[in-house]
Design a protein around this motif. Structure first.
Motif, PDB file in Angstrom:
ATOM      1  N   THR A   1      36.856  36.564  33.861  1.00 17.42           N
ATOM      2  CA  THR A   1      35.904  35.682  34.026  1.00 17.42           C
ATOM      3  C   THR A   1      35.083  35.550  35.302  1.00 17.42           C
ATOM      4  O   THR A   1      35.690  35.951  36.341  1.00 17.42           O
ATOM      5  CB  THR A   1      36.448  33.871  33.844  1.00 17.42           C
ATOM      6  OG1 THR A   1      37.071  33.903  32.639  1.00 17.42           O
ATOM      7  CG2 THR A   1      35.049  32.977  33.893  1.00 17.42           C
ATOM      8  N   ALA A   2      33.746  35.832  35.116  1.00 12.78           N
ATOM      9  CA  ALA A   2      32.817  35.948  36.163  1.00 12.78           C
ATOM     10  C   ALA A   2      31.677  34.906  36.252  1.00 12.78           C
ATOM     11  O   ALA A   2      31.106  34.726  35.046  1.00 12.78           O
ATOM     12  CB  ALA A   2      32.316  37.412  36.157  1.00 12.78           C
ATOM     13  N   ARG A   3      31.459  34.422  37.348  1.00 12.21           N
ATOM     14  CA  ARG A   3      30.193  33.552  37.781  1.00 12.21           C
ATOM     15  C   ARG A   3      29.073  34.267  37.726  1.00 12.21           C
ATOM     16  O   ARG A   3      28.974  35.200  38.567  1.00 12.21           O
ATOM     17  CB  ARG A   3      30.395  32.388  38.643  1.00 12.21           C
ATOM     18  CG  ARG A   3      29.203  31.570  38.873  1.00 12.21           C
ATOM     19  CD  ARG A   3      29.634  30.497  39.956  1.00 12.21           C
ATOM     20  NE  ARG A   3      28.585  29.676  40.247  1.00 12.21           N
ATOM     21  CZ  ARG A   3      28.350  28.444  39.859  1.00 12.21           C
ATOM     22  NH1 ARG A   3      29.183  28.117  38.910  1.00 12.21           N
ATOM     23  NH2 ARG A   3      27.521  27.638  40.042  1.00 12.21           N
TER      24      ARG A   3
ATOM     25  N   LEU B   1      30.691  34.167  32.274  1.00  8.00           N
ATOM     26  CA  LEU B   1      30.447  35.589  31.648  1.00  8.00           C
ATOM     27  C   LEU B   1      31.847  35.959  31.425  1.00  8.00           C
ATOM     28  O   LEU B   1      32.601  35.943  32.292  1.00  8.00           O
ATOM     29  CB  LEU B   1      29.588  36.736  32.415  1.00  8.00           C
ATOM     30  CG  LEU B   1      29.678  38.081  32.181  1.00  8.00           C
ATOM     31  CD1 LEU B   1      29.051  38.049  30.716  1.00  8.00           C
ATOM     32  CD2 LEU B   1      29.028  39.251  32.941  1.00  8.00           C
ATOM     33  N   ILE B   2      32.051  36.228  30.031  1.00 10.88           N
ATOM     34  CA  ILE B   2      33.460  36.707  29.703  1.00 10.88           C
ATOM     35  C   ILE B   2      33.491  38.206  29.595  1.00 10.88           C
ATOM     36  O   ILE B   2      32.637  38.524  28.700  1.00 10.88           O
ATOM     37  CB  ILE B   2      34.133  35.844  28.505  1.00 10.88           C
ATOM     38  CG1 ILE B   2      34.017  34.446  29.067  1.00 10.88           C
ATOM     39  CG2 ILE B   2      35.363  36.282  28.287  1.00 10.88           C
ATOM     40  CD1 ILE B   2      34.917  33.937  29.924  1.00 10.88           C
TER      41      ILE B   2
ATOM     42  N   ASP C   1      16.453  44.095  37.954  1.00 12.86           N
ATOM     43  CA  ASP C   1      17.037  45.149  38.489  1.00 12.86           C
ATOM     44  C   ASP C   1      18.312  45.095  39.016  1.00 12.86           C
ATOM     45  O   ASP C   1      18.932  46.136  39.670  1.00 12.86           O
ATOM     46  CB  ASP C   1      16.303  45.897  39.387  1.00 12.86           C
ATOM     47  CG  ASP C   1      14.997  46.557  39.031  1.00 12.86           C
ATOM     48  OD1 ASP C   1      14.764  47.010  37.887  1.00 12.86           O
ATOM     49  OD2 ASP C   1      13.714  46.194  39.701  1.00 12.86           O
ATOM     50  N   THR C   2      18.917  43.650  39.273  1.00 10.12           N
ATOM     51  CA  THR C   2      19.828  43.267  40.083  1.00 10.12           C
ATOM     52  C   THR C   2      20.838  42.425  39.297  1.00 10.12           C
ATOM     53  O   THR C   2      20.199  41.422  38.494  1.00 10.12           O
ATOM     54  CB  THR C   2      19.708  42.619  41.235  1.00 10.12           C
ATOM     55  OG1 THR C   2      18.710  43.625  41.893  1.00 10.12           O
ATOM     56  CG2 THR C   2      20.912  42.384  42.218  1.00 10.12           C
ATOM     57  N   LEU C   3      22.171  42.619  39.259  1.00 12.07           N
ATOM     58  CA  LEU C   3      22.968  41.607  38.870  1.00 12.07           C
ATOM     59  C   LEU C   3      24.283  41.371  39.639  1.00 12.07           C
ATOM     60  O   LEU C   3      24.707  42.363  40.208  1.00 12.07           O
ATOM     61  CB  LEU C   3      23.723  42.287  37.382  1.00 12.07           C
ATOM     62  CG  LEU C   3      24.616  41.339  36.789  1.00 12.07           C
ATOM     63  CD1 LEU C   3      24.227  40.091  36.076  1.00 12.07           C
ATOM     64  CD2 LEU C   3      25.319  42.179  35.478  1.00 12.07           C
ATOM     65  N   VAL C   4      24.602  40.206  39.803  1.00 17.62           N
ATOM     66  CA  VAL C   4      25.571  39.776  40.967  1.00 17.62           C
ATOM     67  C   VAL C   4      26.750  38.958  40.303  1.00 17.62           C
ATOM     68  O   VAL C   4      26.437  37.792  39.698  1.00 17.62           O
ATOM     69  CB  VAL C   4      24.878  39.071  42.222  1.00 17.62           C
ATOM     70  CG1 VAL C   4      26.235  39.175  43.060  1.00 17.62           C
ATOM     71  CG2 VAL C   4      24.163  40.039  42.781  1.00 17.62           C
ATOM     72  N   LEU C   5      27.814  39.298  40.046  1.00 18.53           N
ATOM     73  CA  LEU C   5      29.094  38.629  39.489  1.00 18.53           C
ATOM     74  C   LEU C   5      29.877  38.313  40.666  1.00 18.53           C
ATOM     75  O   LEU C   5      30.380  38.950  41.275  1.00 18.53           O
ATOM     76  CB  LEU C   5      29.455  39.335  38.314  1.00 18.53           C
ATOM     77  CG  LEU C   5      28.478  39.892  37.293  1.00 18.53           C
ATOM     78  CD1 LEU C   5      29.468  40.690  36.130  1.00 18.53           C
ATOM     79  CD2 LEU C   5      27.957  38.845  36.514  1.00 18.53           C
TER      80      LEU C   5
ATOM     81  N   TRP D   1      31.425  41.605  25.783  1.00 19.25           N
ATOM     82  CA  TRP D   1      31.232  40.502  26.725  1.00 19.25           C
ATOM     83  C   TRP D   1      30.460  39.320  26.100  1.00 19.25           C
ATOM     84  O   TRP D   1      29.788  39.700  24.951  1.00 19.25           O
ATOM     85  CB  TRP D   1      30.155  41.318  27.682  1.00 19.25           C
ATOM     86  CG  TRP D   1      28.721  41.633  27.018  1.00 19.25           C
ATOM     87  CD1 TRP D   1      28.466  42.667  26.124  1.00 19.25           C
ATOM     88  CD2 TRP D   1      27.397  40.964  26.958  1.00 19.25           C
ATOM     89  NE1 TRP D   1      27.118  42.382  25.670  1.00 19.25           N
ATOM     90  CE2 TRP D   1      26.623  41.514  26.306  1.00 19.25           C
ATOM     91  CE3 TRP D   1      26.958  39.673  27.564  1.00 19.25           C
ATOM     92  CZ2 TRP D   1      25.242  40.974  26.065  1.00 19.25           C
ATOM     93  CZ3 TRP D   1      25.833  38.978  27.582  1.00 19.25           C
ATOM     94  CH2 TRP D   1      24.852  39.824  27.081  1.00 19.25           C
ATOM     95  N   HIS D   2      30.615  38.284  26.733  1.00 19.61           N
ATOM     96  CA  HIS D   2      30.171  36.910  25.989  1.00 19.61           C
ATOM     97  C   HIS D   2      29.841  36.218  27.175  1.00 19.61           C
ATOM     98  O   HIS D   2      30.337  36.081  28.209  1.00 19.61           O
ATOM     99  CB  HIS D   2      31.059  36.364  25.215  1.00 19.61           C
ATOM    100  CG  HIS D   2      31.759  37.308  24.035  1.00 19.61           C
ATOM    101  ND1 HIS D   2      30.833  37.865  22.593  1.00 19.61           N
ATOM    102  CD2 HIS D   2      32.739  38.200  23.683  1.00 19.61           C
ATOM    103  CE1 HIS D   2      31.475  38.449  21.961  1.00 19.61           C
ATOM    104  NE2 HIS D   2      32.616  38.657  22.506  1.00 19.61           N
ATOM    105  N   ILE D   3      28.867  35.159  26.824  1.00 21.19           N
ATOM    106  CA  ILE D   3      28.831  33.829  27.305  1.00 21.19           C
ATOM    107  C   ILE D   3      29.635  32.767  27.094  1.00 21.19           C
ATOM    108  O   ILE D   3      29.616  32.348  25.804  1.00 21.19           O
ATOM    109  CB  ILE D   3      27.220  33.607  27.600  1.00 21.19           C
ATOM    110  CG1 ILE D   3      26.427  34.716  27.854  1.00 21.19           C
ATOM    111  CG2 ILE D   3      27.018  32.338  28.612  1.00 21.19           C
ATOM    112  CD1 ILE D   3      26.718  35.114  29.501  1.00 21.19           C
ATOM    113  N   PHE D   4      30.349  32.092  27.839  1.00 24.09           N
ATOM    114  CA  PHE D   4      31.098  31.145  27.504  1.00 24.09           C
ATOM    115  C   PHE D   4      31.056  29.900  28.521  1.00 24.09           C
ATOM    116  O   PHE D   4      31.364  30.160  29.794  1.00 24.09           O
ATOM    117  CB  PHE D   4      32.581  31.500  27.555  1.00 24.09           C
ATOM    118  CG  PHE D   4      33.649  30.208  26.980  1.00 24.09           C
ATOM    119  CD1 PHE D   4      33.643  29.841  25.856  1.00 24.09           C
ATOM    120  CD2 PHE D   4      34.136  29.709  27.838  1.00 24.09           C
ATOM    121  CE1 PHE D   4      34.619  29.017  25.401  1.00 24.09           C
ATOM    122  CE2 PHE D   4      35.036  28.502  27.733  1.00 24.09           C
ATOM    123  CZ  PHE D   4      35.142  28.375  26.475  1.00 24.09           C
TER     124      PHE D   4
END
Length: 262
Positions: free
Chosen positions: A230-232, A206-207, A239-243, A199-202
């Motif tokens: 690729t995800a925004r 999020l890649i 506690d939360t992650l939304v992609l 995983w990387h930030i580009f």
């Protein structure tokens, strides 16, 4: 004699201090090298540490070159929901600076809060009617009722997700088992899940990288196939992650007992 002894002692102390400083610098360099952000071609992402003075309107960041901390305006970025996480002193931050204002951040994410295990529940779906239509006419009403009852029992969610590690590798959670005859005859089927290895930030995205390993043994070796999704980043809290992916939005919750596996 006393002066000479004192001089020797001072030299020894100075040498010990020098060695200690050298080891500290080497340790810091190793830490930075281990945690340095992935830098791809045309990537405008910068990295640094959050410093004292961060508020809802500014971020104070010390860049990786260890120069004096810089205060950045984040008012507009926060309105645009492009400040992800709750930066605390010492947290590692990935950020992008406005091309029109070097003291304004247009995107920032707390990398330290990205680390850890993120999971979601994967629900099965009823198998396509066409797959069981050949046997449909041979079933009695009782058998059909039993089949429908079995389908309800089998509608159990599976835990899926990923562990995002500090070295920018990823480990899957909830790897699917190899299908067998019972799975093929089951009235429910689980959707396929992608498992990511990096995983990387580009540039504020999020890649997630998925790679298929080449075959080994007697079979002819095949080149490794790498696929990037690729995800925004829509939301990041403790506690939360939304992609948001190309075709869907996926929410994750943090798995507490996996936090130490980084």
């Amino acid at each position: 004699m006393t002066k000479r002894l004192s001089f020797l002692l001072l030299c020894m102390v100075a040498l010990m201090i020098s060695c200690s400083k050298k080891k500290a610098v080497e340790k810091l360099d190793a830490t930075l090298e281990h945690n340095v952000g992935y830098k791809a071609k045309n990537d405008s992402t910068l990295y640094g540490l959050a410093c004292e003075g961060c508020t809802d309107s500014v971020l104070v960041i010390m860049h990786d070159d260890c120069t004096d901390p810089v205060t950045y305006d984040i008012i507009q970025a926060r309105k645009d929901r492009r400040i992800l996480g709750q930066p605390a002193i010492g947290d590692r931050i990935a950020f992008m600076i406005s091309p029109n204002n070097k003291r304004e951040i247009v995107f920032a994410v707390d990398i330290d809060q990205m680390y850890g295990a993120w999971i979601y529940e994967l629900m099965p779906t009823l198998r396509e009617e066409s797959a069981i239509s050949d046997k449909e006419h041979t079933l009695s009403d009782t058998e059909k009722a039993e089949r429908d009852s079995l389908a309800k029992v089998l509608m159990v969610p599976r835990e899926c997700g990923m562990i995002l590690k500090q070295d920018f590798t990823s480990q899957p959670i909830g790897r699917q088992w190899r299908q067998n005859t019972l799975d093929e005859e089951s009235p429910v089927v689980y959707p396929e899940v992608k498992f990511y290895s990096e995983w990387h930030i580009f540039n504020g995205q999020l890649i997630l990288t998925m790679a298929s390993m080449p075959q080994t043994g007697k079979a002819k070796k095949q080149p490794t196939t790498v696929v990037n999704d690729t995800a925004r980043l829509l939301m990041l809290s403790r506690d939360t992650l939304v992609l948001r992916f190309k075709d869907h939005t996926q929410g994750y919750s943090r798995k507490k007992n996996e936090l130490n596996k980084k």
